[in-house]
Design an enzyme around this catalytic site. Structure first.
Site, PDB file in Angstrom:
ATOM      1  N   GLU A 118       0.726  -1.275  -0.083  1.00  0.00           N
ATOM      2  CA  GLU A 118      -0.028  -0.112  -0.007  1.00  0.00           C
ATOM      3  C   GLU A 118       0.847   1.191   0.063  1.00  0.00           C
ATOM      4  O   GLU A 118       0.444   2.249  -0.646  1.00  0.00           O
ATOM      5  CB  GLU A 118      -0.919   0.092   1.208  1.00  0.00           C
ATOM      6  CG  GLU A 118      -2.154  -0.801   1.295  1.00  0.00           C
ATOM      7  CD  GLU A 118      -2.735  -0.643  -0.297  1.00  0.00           C
ATOM      8  OE1 GLU A 118      -3.284   0.536  -0.458  1.00  0.00           O
ATOM      9  OE2 GLU A 118      -3.128  -1.827  -0.687  1.00  0.00           O
ATOM     10  N   SER A 204      19.994  -7.313  -8.074  1.00  0.00           N
ATOM     11  CA  SER A 204      18.826  -7.713  -8.992  1.00  0.00           C
ATOM     12  C   SER A 204      19.151  -8.833 -10.258  1.00  0.00           C
ATOM     13  O   SER A 204      18.127  -9.626 -10.529  1.00  0.00           O
ATOM     14  CB  SER A 204      18.437  -6.387  -9.803  1.00  0.00           C
ATOM     15  OG  SER A 204      17.785  -5.553  -8.905  1.00  0.00           O
ATOM     16  N   HIS A 333       3.845  -9.826  -9.866  1.00  0.00           N
ATOM     17  CA  HIS A 333       5.171 -10.089  -9.604  1.00  0.00           C
ATOM     18  C   HIS A 333       6.022  -9.014  -8.723  1.00  0.00           C
ATOM     19  O   HIS A 333       6.769  -9.152  -7.918  1.00  0.00           O
ATOM     20  CB  HIS A 333       5.720  -9.889 -11.316  1.00  0.00           C
ATOM     21  CG  HIS A 333       7.202 -10.015 -11.176  1.00  0.00           C
ATOM     22  ND1 HIS A 333       8.121 -10.912 -10.687  1.00  0.00           N
ATOM     23  CD2 HIS A 333       8.243  -8.971 -11.452  1.00  0.00           C
ATOM     24  CE1 HIS A 333       9.094 -10.636 -10.802  1.00  0.00           C
ATOM     25  NE2 HIS A 333       9.410  -9.548 -11.096  1.00  0.00           N
ATOM     26  N   SER A 334       5.508  -7.877  -8.920  1.00  0.00           N
ATOM     27  CA  SER A 334       6.091  -6.611  -8.033  1.00  0.00           C
ATOM     28  C   SER A 334       5.063  -5.508  -8.226  1.00  0.00           C
ATOM     29  O   SER A 334       3.974  -5.629  -8.948  1.00  0.00           O
ATOM     30  CB  SER A 334       7.472  -6.130  -8.709  1.00  0.00           C
ATOM     31  OG  SER A 334       7.156  -5.384 -10.133  1.00  0.00           O
TER      32      SER A 334
HETATM   33  C1  LIG Z   1      19.578 -11.471 -15.535  1.00  0.00           C
HETATM   34  C2  LIG Z   1      18.111 -10.888 -15.621  1.00  0.00           C
HETATM   35  N1  LIG Z   1      17.318 -11.069 -16.327  1.00  0.00           N
HETATM   36  C3  LIG Z   1      15.982 -10.402 -16.362  1.00  0.00           C
HETATM   37  C4  LIG Z   1      15.942  -9.846 -15.124  1.00  0.00           C
HETATM   38  C5  LIG Z   1      14.250  -9.178 -15.160  1.00  0.00           C
HETATM   39  N2  LIG Z   1      13.593  -9.959 -14.152  1.00  0.00           N
HETATM   40  C6  LIG Z   1      13.194  -9.715 -12.836  1.00  0.00           C
HETATM   41  S1  LIG Z   1      12.353 -10.629 -11.786  1.00  0.00           S
HETATM   42  C7  LIG Z   1      12.092 -11.623 -13.297  1.00  0.00           C
HETATM   43  C8  LIG Z   1      11.424 -13.025 -13.173  1.00  0.00           C
HETATM   44  C9  LIG Z   1      12.059 -14.171 -12.170  1.00  0.00           C
HETATM   45  O1  LIG Z   1      11.127 -15.160 -12.076  1.00  0.00           O
HETATM   46  P1  LIG Z   1      11.465 -16.337 -11.105  1.00  0.00           P
HETATM   47  O2  LIG Z   1      12.927 -16.620 -11.023  1.00  0.00           O
HETATM   48  O3  LIG Z   1      10.455 -17.593 -11.432  1.00  0.00           O
HETATM   49  O4  LIG Z   1      10.938 -15.509  -9.631  1.00  0.00           O
HETATM   50  P2  LIG Z   1       9.819 -15.048  -9.185  1.00  0.00           P
HETATM   51  O5  LIG Z   1       9.591 -13.585  -9.392  1.00  0.00           O
HETATM   52  O6  LIG Z   1       8.632 -15.763  -9.781  1.00  0.00           O
HETATM   53  O7  LIG Z   1       9.770 -15.268  -7.547  1.00  0.00           O
HETATM   54  C10 LIG Z   1      12.862 -11.229 -14.339  1.00  0.00           C
HETATM   55  C11 LIG Z   1      12.869 -11.804 -15.816  1.00  0.00           C
HETATM   56  C12 LIG Z   1      16.846  -9.481 -14.357  1.00  0.00           C
HETATM   57  N3  LIG Z   1      16.235  -9.104 -12.868  1.00  0.00           N
HETATM   58  N4  LIG Z   1      17.757 -10.243 -14.249  1.00  0.00           N
END
Ligand SMILES: Cc1ncc(C[n+]2csc(CCOP(=O)(O)OP(=O)(O)O)c2C)c(N)n1
Length: 442
Positions: A118, A204, A333-334
């Site tokens: 929030e 990240s 996701h976020s």
């Molecule tokens: C190397 C890299 N590629 C892409 C991203 C963008 N990104 C951030 S979170 C995410 C999805 C990750 O999914 P998952 O590992 O299944 O974890 P969840 O978010 O479902 O917990 C992506 C593609 C990133 N942060 N780093």
């Protein structure tokens, strides 16, 4: 055998010395003759493969191996959805006090998530990621570890820190990037880290922590510390090259590391059907020579048992373990994502209402008369108050001095960075009115 080895050495085939030849029959093929090797006749039945790359038998029919995705690796569980223990011999028999602690960590995390989510919606913090639905994976796993075991996380494992006792003000300080943040306000919200609690700072770029965790585990092994490393990541992250590097190094270097994959069905908008075609992540483990298990991630006891046993064996045997915890990402996701664009509300509701790790543990506690409606209400109220107080305090605090943007780039500040720092100071002296300096420490 000795004659064959000597002949092999003379012929430049010293590598054969390492081979364990099964017996005289197999040796028969190698014969010294004027310094070079001549092949003797084998019958097909006698032939055994001698390739150094695999230990296997010959077959005489062409057959591709079928990936077994229809009936996959089974999902280990201890409790059913109503919180009933399915097989009493698997009951970890955790004390009432500890189960209450599990529940409080999981629900406090949930309350903090709601409030910080929030807070982001109102623009008070820039970004947030909730842990909805995955609370059981965090708490069940970390509870099975020693406090000195080192944690490498992705970004959706705040419950691990919560259960280790990370204070609410520190979560808040990081999200608000205020002067109390040990990270000095430099990273986006949810990129927590805590040296005292053996939780390596989040970054990240996905999967980079996986080979790093293996390196740390290797160092533990060398130092004979009886510590393990646990490394969390999502199923999406498992597609990164770094995941492959980490798994393979862990197996070949025999490292005491637990790979903990949270398979929550999505990587942002990408469903698992677009992420992989094998039997999830657990099925990859044996391909690396890693002991692997798949568990119900919404069952905190199943997660606990699997992690406990993996920990015990990882230190005793110096080998890696892979746990794939099946769960569901209930939240977006976020805060930069609206998941209704790619999945149905009904799907989310099922997990939120019918198969949630918090309600499952609550059912378990209620059946034992360890918890009731009144305790629930009063705890919810109390935890909300604690989170709100921490948030208000974090909001009142100033942000770190702008000069801190320049330190810690290197251990000692090189001259050219010091020059940039001085240039900023001069600039702010002249144009400070155009910057929100009131919000920053001087
Ligand atoms: C190397 C890299 N590629 C892409 C991203 C963008 N990104 C951030 S979170 C995410 C999805 C990750 O999914 P998952 O590992 O299944 O974890 P969840 O978010 O479902 O917990 C992506 C593609 C990133 N942060 N780093």
């Amino acid at each position: 055998m000795a004659a064959a080895t000597a002949a092999a050495g003379r012929a430049g085939l010293g590598f054969l010395r390492g081979l364990r030849l099964p017996g005289p029959a197999a040796v028969r093929g190698l014969r010294a003759g004027g310094g070079c090797l001549r092949q003797q006749e084998f019958t097909s039945l006698e032939e055994k493969p001698q390739f150094p790359g695999a230990s296997a038998v010959f077959i005489d029919r062409l057959e591709f191996i079928q990936p077994n995705v229809i009936s996959g690796i089974p999902i280990y569980r201890v409790m059913d959805r109503q919180g009933q223990i399915v097989n009493p011999s698997e009951d970890p028999q955790i004390s009432q006090e500890e189960v209450l602690k599990f529940y409080k960590s999981m629900t406090l995390l949930n309350t903090m998530d709601r409030i910080l989510y929030e807070s982001q919606r109102q623009g008070r913090i820039s970004f947030y990621m909730t842990n909805y639905g995955e609370e059981g994976t965090h708490v069940g796993s970390v509870a099975a570890l020693d406090d000195t075991d080192l944690v490498f996380g992705q970004y959706r494992e705040a419950g691990v820190l919560m259960h280790r006792g990370y204070p609410l003000d520190m979560f808040m300080a990081q999200c608000y990037g205020n002067a109390s943040d040990p990270g000095k306000g430099r990273q986006m919200p949810v990129h927590y880290g805590c040296k005292d609690l053996n939780f390596v700072t989040i970054s990240s770029p996905l999967a980079t922590q996986i080979p790093q965790a293996v390196g740390a585990a290797y160092a533990f092994k060398q130092a004979n510390t009886n510590r393990v490393v646990i490394c969390y990541f999502g199923e999406g992250t498992s597609s990164e090259g770094d995941a492959h590097a980490g798994f393979n190094f862990a197996a070949t270097l025999e490292c005491p590391v637990i790979f903990f994959c949270r398979n929550n069905g999505y990587a942002i908008s990408t469903p698992t059907s677009e992420q992989y075609r094998g039997d999830g992540i657990a099925a990859r483990g044996p391909g690396y020579g890693i002991q692997s298990i798949r568990v119900d991630g919404n069952d905190v006891f199943a997660v606990y048992n699997a992690t406990k046993e993996a920990r015990r064996r990882a230190v005793a045997e110096n080998q890696p373990f892979l746990i794939e915890a099946m769960t569901y990402r209930i939240g977006h996701h976020s805060t930069s994502d609206d998941s209704s664009a790619y999945r149905s509300v009904d799907e989310v509701n099922y997990w939120d209402k019918q198969d949630h790790p918090i309600s499952r543990l609550r059912h378990y506690m209620v059946t034992r008369n360890w918890w009731d409606e009144e305790q629930e209400k009063s705890w919810r109220k109390k935890s909300r108050k604690r989170v709100m107080e921490a948030l208000e305090e974090a909001e009142r605090k100033l942000k770190p001095k702008p000069q801190l943007l320049f330190s810690d780039v290197y251990n000692e500040m090189p001259w050219h960075i010091a020059k940039q720092q001085t240039a900023l100071e001069r600039h702010l002296k002249q144009y400070g009115d155009h910057y929100p300096l009131d919000h920053y420490e001087k």
